[in-house]
Scaffold this motif. Structure first.
Motif, PDB file in Angstrom:
ATOM      1  N   ILE A   6       0.655  -1.303  -0.005  1.00 28.69           N
ATOM      2  CA  ILE A   6      -0.108  -0.080  -0.065  1.00 28.69           C
ATOM      3  C   ILE A   6       0.881   1.208   0.106  1.00 28.69           C
ATOM      4  N   THR A   7       2.021   1.212   0.798  1.00 21.46           N
ATOM      5  CA  THR A   7       2.779   2.428   1.016  1.00 21.46           C
ATOM      6  C   THR A   7       3.790   2.671  -0.178  1.00 21.46           C
ATOM      7  N   SER A   8       4.097   1.643  -0.883  1.00 14.47           N
ATOM      8  CA  SER A   8       5.051   1.925  -1.958  1.00 14.47           C
ATOM      9  C   SER A   8       4.341   2.184  -3.305  1.00 14.47           C
ATOM     10  N   ASN A   9       3.016   2.302  -3.425  1.00 13.51           N
ATOM     11  CA  ASN A   9       2.179   2.820  -4.647  1.00 13.51           C
ATOM     12  C   ASN A   9       0.875   3.397  -4.065  1.00 13.51           C
ATOM     13  N   PRO A  10       0.954   4.627  -4.552  1.00 14.08           N
ATOM     14  CA  PRO A  10      -0.159   5.727  -4.083  1.00 14.08           C
ATOM     15  C   PRO A  10      -1.276   5.210  -4.453  1.00 14.08           C
ATOM     16  N   SER A  11      -1.526   4.380  -5.554  1.00 11.41           N
ATOM     17  CA  SER A  11      -2.887   3.929  -6.414  1.00 11.41           C
ATOM     18  C   SER A  11      -2.947   2.587  -5.698  1.00 11.41           C
ATOM     19  N   ALA A  12      -2.180   1.860  -4.635  1.00 12.31           N
ATOM     20  CA  ALA A  12      -2.588   0.292  -4.604  1.00 12.31           C
ATOM     21  C   ALA A  12      -3.837   0.354  -3.866  1.00 12.31           C
ATOM     22  N   LEU A  13      -4.273   1.221  -3.043  1.00 10.62           N
ATOM     23  CA  LEU A  13      -5.473   0.907  -2.240  1.00 10.62           C
ATOM     24  C   LEU A  13      -6.664   1.111  -3.399  1.00 10.62           C
ATOM     25  N   GLY A  14      -6.637   1.862  -4.256  1.00 11.62           N
ATOM     26  CA  GLY A  14      -7.542   1.745  -5.286  1.00 11.62           C
ATOM     27  C   GLY A  14      -7.630   0.606  -6.246  1.00 11.62           C
ATOM     28  N   SER A  15      -6.576  -0.061  -6.209  1.00 12.34           N
ATOM     29  CA  SER A  15      -6.591  -1.213  -7.022  1.00 12.34           C
ATOM     30  C   SER A  15      -6.857  -2.456  -6.172  1.00 12.34           C
ATOM     31  N   LEU A  16      -7.445  -2.525  -5.108  1.00  9.95           N
ATOM     32  CA  LEU A  16      -7.688  -3.609  -4.009  1.00  9.95           C
ATOM     33  C   LEU A  16      -9.463  -3.967  -4.128  1.00  9.95           C
ATOM     34  N   VAL A  17      -9.654  -5.016  -4.397  1.00 12.58           N
ATOM     35  CA  VAL A  17     -11.024  -5.501  -4.279  1.00 12.58           C
ATOM     36  C   VAL A  17     -11.275  -6.242  -3.141  1.00 12.58           C
ATOM     37  N   THR A  18     -12.033  -6.049  -2.104  1.00 13.69           N
ATOM     38  CA  THR A  18     -12.280  -6.752  -0.877  1.00 13.69           C
ATOM     39  C   THR A  18     -13.845  -7.362  -0.784  1.00 13.69           C
ATOM     40  N   CYS A  19     -13.839  -8.563  -0.449  1.00 19.65           N
ATOM     41  CA  CYS A  19     -15.236  -9.013  -0.278  1.00 19.65           C
ATOM     42  C   CYS A  19     -15.169 -10.044   0.806  1.00 19.65           C
ATOM     43  N   ASP A  20     -16.572 -10.023   1.351  1.00 16.96           N
ATOM     44  CA  ASP A  20     -17.083 -10.670   2.549  1.00 16.96           C
ATOM     45  C   ASP A  20     -18.307 -11.026   2.616  1.00 16.96           C
ATOM     46  N   GLU A  21     -18.714 -12.003   3.456  1.00 11.58           N
ATOM     47  CA  GLU A  21     -20.002 -12.397   3.944  1.00 11.58           C
ATOM     48  C   GLU A  21     -20.461 -11.848   5.168  1.00 11.58           C
ATOM     49  N   SER A  22     -21.750 -11.604   5.494  1.00 11.31           N
ATOM     50  CA  SER A  22     -22.315 -11.509   6.827  1.00 11.31           C
ATOM     51  C   SER A  22     -23.688 -11.817   6.838  1.00 11.31           C
ATOM     52  N   TRP A  23     -24.443 -11.883   8.124  1.00 12.49           N
ATOM     53  CA  TRP A  23     -25.462 -12.367   8.160  1.00 12.49           C
ATOM     54  C   TRP A  23     -26.389 -11.212   8.772  1.00 12.49           C
ATOM     55  N   ILE A  24     -27.725 -11.052   8.153  1.00  8.75           N
ATOM     56  CA  ILE A  24     -28.574 -10.072   8.288  1.00  8.75           C
ATOM     57  C   ILE A  24     -29.929 -10.502   8.862  1.00  8.75           C
ATOM     58  N   TYR A  25     -30.345  -9.944   9.936  1.00  6.23           N
ATOM     59  CA  TYR A  25     -31.663 -10.450  10.390  1.00  6.23           C
ATOM     60  C   TYR A  25     -33.145  -9.762   9.619  1.00  6.23           C
ATOM     61  N   CYS A  26     -33.936 -10.687   9.574  1.00  5.70           N
ATOM     62  CA  CYS A  26     -35.242 -10.090   8.824  1.00  5.70           C
ATOM     63  C   CYS A  26     -35.943  -9.326   9.928  1.00  5.70           C
ATOM     64  N   TYR A  27     -35.326  -9.369  11.220  1.00  2.97           N
ATOM     65  CA  TYR A  27     -35.698  -8.248  12.219  1.00  2.97           C
ATOM     66  C   TYR A  27     -34.766  -8.421  13.305  1.00  2.97           C
ATOM     67  N   ASP A  28     -34.101  -7.198  13.520  1.00  6.18           N
ATOM     68  CA  ASP A  28     -33.244  -6.980  14.483  1.00  6.18           C
ATOM     69  C   ASP A  28     -33.550  -5.930  15.412  1.00  6.18           C
ATOM     70  N   PRO A  29     -33.797  -6.009  16.365  1.00  6.34           N
ATOM     71  CA  PRO A  29     -34.463  -5.036  17.319  1.00  6.34           C
ATOM     72  C   PRO A  29     -33.511  -3.865  17.733  1.00  6.34           C
ATOM     73  N   GLU A  30     -34.009  -2.614  17.857  1.00  2.00           N
ATOM     74  CA  GLU A  30     -33.226  -1.486  18.007  1.00  2.00           C
ATOM     75  C   GLU A  30     -32.460  -1.541  19.469  1.00  2.00           C
ATOM     76  N   THR A  31     -31.430  -1.016  19.521  1.00  4.53           N
ATOM     77  CA  THR A  31     -30.785  -0.612  20.977  1.00  4.53           C
ATOM     78  C   THR A  31     -31.417   0.284  21.853  1.00  4.53           C
ATOM     79  N   LYS A  32     -31.512   0.366  23.058  1.00  8.79           N
ATOM     80  CA  LYS A  32     -32.064   1.425  23.679  1.00  8.79           C
ATOM     81  C   LYS A  32     -31.764   2.985  23.210  1.00  8.79           C
TER      82      LYS A  32
END
Length: 215
Positions: free
Chosen positions: A57-83
């Motif tokens: 990243i530090t050796s090439n100023p444009s390196a971050l712009g050439s990174l494609v990151t991906c991941d998965e997560s879980w999402i509830y059909c209902y997730d109650p609000e916090t207080k």
């Protein structure tokens, strides 16, 4: 992706504001989370991979712009609000979702690197052989390191914060809500996450590969 059951679906979202891809698994239930007890070998690997990423990243100023990151997560059909959230009045002016967006030029050029964790769906022989065949260049990521994944320490936290308290009747309604939330993030938001990403790698190196508090 090895999913089964009527309540589960794979949802793919791509933003053209920054060359990142996000893969989100939506479901009624939560998947396993949590950090592992790191062995010395794991810590050594985390330090080595972090140093390699910092150098990239530090050796090439444009390196971050050439990174494609991906991941998965879980999402509830209902997730109650916090207080705290339930005591706050909120209204979001979501922009209209744009359909049929053109593929970013970065993907067409092939001048990009893939970043993903070591989940079986990412590291299987079938996947690695396919990436090699397609000429996809991957950057290193140490095992048991969710604190070094931008989707984990930034994107999913912000996404779920905005979705909490909402109810979804079906998967399509959930997908539409997820897309609307992702569309409100600005280029500055993504740039800030990239800066935080580099800070996480530096912290990991400084503490000898242990998990960094707050990441």
């Amino acid at each position: 992706m090895g999913l089964s059951g009527e309540s589960q679906a794979a949802y793919h979202y791509t933003t053209t504001r920054c060359e990142w891809e996000f893969y989100i698994i939506v479901t009624h239930t939560s998947g396993p989370t949590g950090r592992r007890v790191l062995s010395d070998k794991h810590k050594e690997r985390r330090v080595g991979d972090s140093r390699e990423m910092v150098e990239l990243i530090t050796s090439n100023p444009s390196a971050l712009g050439s990174l494609v990151t991906c991941d998965e997560s879980w999402i509830y059909c209902y997730d109650p609000e916090t207080k705290r959230q339930s005591s706050q009045w909120k209204q979001f002016d979501f922009p209209q979702t744009q359909k049929g967006q053109a593929e970013p030029e970065l993907f067409k050029s092939g001048r990009w690197h893939l970043h993903q964790d070591n989940a079986p769906v990412h590291s299987s022989i079938l996947v690695t052989n396919y990436l090699t065949e397609m000429g996809v260049k991957a950057v290193p990521h140490p095992p048991y390191s969710p604190d070094l994944v931008p989707c984990n320490f930034w994107l999913f936290l912000k996404l779920k914060e905005n979705l909490r308290g909402s109810r979804f009747e079906d998967i399509e309604e959930m997908k539409e809500a997820v897309t609307r939330v992702l569309d409100i993030f600005t280029l500055e938001d993504y740039e800030g996450a990239c800066k935080k990403w580099l800070e996480c790698y530096n912290k990991c190196t400084e503490v000898g590969g242990s998990y960094c508090k707050g990441n």
